[in-house]
Enzyme design. Structure first.
Site, PDB file in Angstrom:
ATOM      1  N   ARG A 274     -15.397 -13.758  19.822  1.00  0.00           N
ATOM      2  CA  ARG A 274     -14.007 -14.181  19.556  1.00  0.00           C
ATOM      3  C   ARG A 274     -13.915 -15.703  19.417  1.00  0.00           C
ATOM      4  NH1 ARG A 274     -10.169 -14.707  23.402  1.00  0.00           N
ATOM      5  NH2 ARG A 274     -11.106 -13.098  24.699  1.00  0.00           N
TER       6      ARG A 274
ATOM      7  N   TYR B  82       4.335 -13.163  -0.392  1.00  0.00           N
ATOM      8  CA  TYR B  82       3.835 -11.808  -0.135  1.00  0.00           C
ATOM      9  C   TYR B  82       4.765 -11.154   0.899  1.00  0.00           C
ATOM     10  CZ  TYR B  82       1.063  -8.140   1.972  1.00  0.00           C
ATOM     11  OH  TYR B  82       0.648  -6.942   2.487  1.00  0.00           O
TER      12      TYR B  82
ATOM     13  N   ASP C 127      -0.681 -21.019   0.548  1.00  0.00           N
ATOM     14  CA  ASP C 127      -1.452 -19.786   0.427  1.00  0.00           C
ATOM     15  C   ASP C 127      -2.106 -19.800  -0.950  1.00  0.00           C
ATOM     16  OD1 ASP C 127      -2.306 -17.156  -0.099  1.00  0.00           O
ATOM     17  OD2 ASP C 127      -0.817 -16.307   1.263  1.00  0.00           O
TER      18      ASP C 127
ATOM     19  N   LYS D 137      -9.083 -10.495  -1.006  1.00  0.00           N
ATOM     20  CA  LYS D 137      -8.888 -10.550  -2.449  1.00  0.00           C
ATOM     21  C   LYS D 137     -10.087 -11.224  -3.132  1.00  0.00           C
ATOM     22  CE  LYS D 137      -5.189  -8.584  -1.131  1.00  0.00           C
ATOM     23  NZ  LYS D 137      -4.403  -9.203  -0.146  1.00  0.00           N
TER      24      LYS D 137
END
Ligand code: LCS
Length: 395
Positions: A57, A110, A184, A209
């Site tokens: 993590r 989005y 973004d 993507k």
């Protein structure tokens, strides 16, 4: 020596040489934890006095390598990986905003980012004002003393609206140099556009993507200066969201990045050809593609999307029913959300990716019912166009 090309950097930057066995590709360090030699070493690593891994993590070699590569491709000092694009965005937002602070956000985003900002962070005392970031008067009017962030997508999902990143950065930083301009860059990808070089402070990505490019991963990144990324890593991801990328996802993205330049060249080429076809198609009332001279954002896009205009297009037909008929009639193009994959994907934003917007919010954001979004894949453009043509003949 001159800076190496994008393809060379995507393949070679950030690579960690395997000195133990000499593996060409980065191994998948599928481990949750890392062994310390003794307590002093464990303590030194936790105190940040000794480099080395502790717990996945907090860091992992496979993930570190993909982070360093993405930082290099975006021209940023550092990068933090996350389990999804939304994980990257929420980890980033929580590293900037808190109760009493204000986020100025573009209204075309989005759908889940819009939901995070409109209905999520506002529950925790964060003020959010949605504006049109392509209108500089609105940007100037929205900035206040408690503004900590200007958040935008360019090209925006799904209507491809273009925002002038350099102008936004100039206005926001002129008002207060500490405001973080967050862009973004999912739709453009670092191949087409590097927002940090234009003055943005932070880039976020859905690596689901173009960065991965093969439709088999959910992942995200935040890129920025080393100090901010340290906060995203050690507060945003570690404590606030726990949105950790898996080592296997990191490996798959490393694999995808090796072909990123050739993939993007084809996405851009197909995007332009298909946009030009759609412009001539009588049943299409409007085509949104930054490469078309008829597109309102074309001039700014040509300035900031330096290698091409990408593979994303949206277009409008007269009614939702016509759009549905078109989508249902396609044989090669695939009806699915997501984007940036080898397969051409088509979807209906108002009822799918942007269903988090109310009908009024959709109208305000410039997302009409008759809008269809197309992610141009890597197939041969003539075949995609032939499929669209036979489907248009059905409506
Ligand atoms: N940012 C943009 C611009 C996106 O398009 C998406 C996902 C995200 C962030 C979130 O990334 P994720 O958590 O899914 O990795 N966009 C999607 C879309 O348009 N269709 O399906 C997902």
């Amino acid at each position: 020596m001159a800076e190496k090309g994008f393809g060379t950097r995507a393949i070679h930057e950030g690579n960690i040489r395997d000195t133990q066995f000499g593996a060409l590709t980065m191994p998948i360090y599928q481990t949750s934890t890392f062994v310390f030699d003794d307590c002093a070493q464990g303590a030194a690593r936790f105190a940040g006095k000794e480099d080395g891994f502790i717990y996945t993590r907090l860091g992992n070699p496979t993930i570190k390598m993909v982070q360093d590569k993405v930082a290099a491709l975006e021209g940023g000092e550092a990068c933090q990986a996350a389990a999804s694009g939304m994980g990257a965005i929420s980890s980033c937002i929580w590293s900037i905003a808190g109760a009493g602070k204000k986020i100025v956000a573009d209204k075309t985003l989005y759908g889940c980012t819009f939901a995070l900002l409109s209905a999520g962070v506002t529950q925790y005392g964060v003020e959010v004002e949605f504006i049109d970031c392509s209108n500089m008067d609105e940007v100037k009017a929205a900035l206040t003393d408690n503004t900590c962030c200007v958040y935008l997508e360019t090209p925006a999902n799904p209507n491809m609206k273009i925002t002038d990143i350099a102008k936004i950065a100039e206005i926001a930083h002129g008002y207060n140099k500490d405001i973080k301009v967050v862009c973004d860059n999912t739709f453009a990808s670092p191949y087409c556009q590097q927002p940090l070089s234009l003055g943005a402070d932070v880039v976020v990505h859905s690596a689901t993507k173009y960065l991965n490019g093969h439709g088999d991963v959910i992942a995200g990144f935040v890129v920025g200066d080393a100090e901010f990324i340290q906060r995203v890593a050690m507060f945003g991801v570690k404590d606030m969201t726990g949105s950790v990328m898996g080592p296997f996802e990191a490996f798959l993205i490393l694999r995808g990045l090796k072909t990123m330049e050739v993939r993007m060249m084809r996405h851009c080429e197909n995007g332009m050809k298909i946009a030009q076809y759609l412009e001539k198609q009588p049943k299409v009332t409007k085509v949104n593609y930054p490469g078309l001279e008829s597109f309102p954002g074309h001039e700014v896009a040509a300035k900031q999307m330096t290698r091409g205009f990408g593979g994303m297009i949206s277009f409008e037909v007269a009614t939702k029913a016509e759009g549905e008929k078109l989508c249902n009639s396609l044989k090669l193009c695939t009806l699915a959300v997501s984007l940036g994959d080898a397969e051409t994907l088509i979807e209906h934003p108002a009822s799918m990716t942007h269903s988090t917007y109310s009908p009024e919010e959709l109208a305000e954001a410039g997302i009409p019912e008759g809008m269809i979004r197309l992610s141009c894949g890597l197939e041969n453009a003539d075949d995609i166009i032939a499929d669209l043509d036979q489907a248009f003949a059905q409506i």
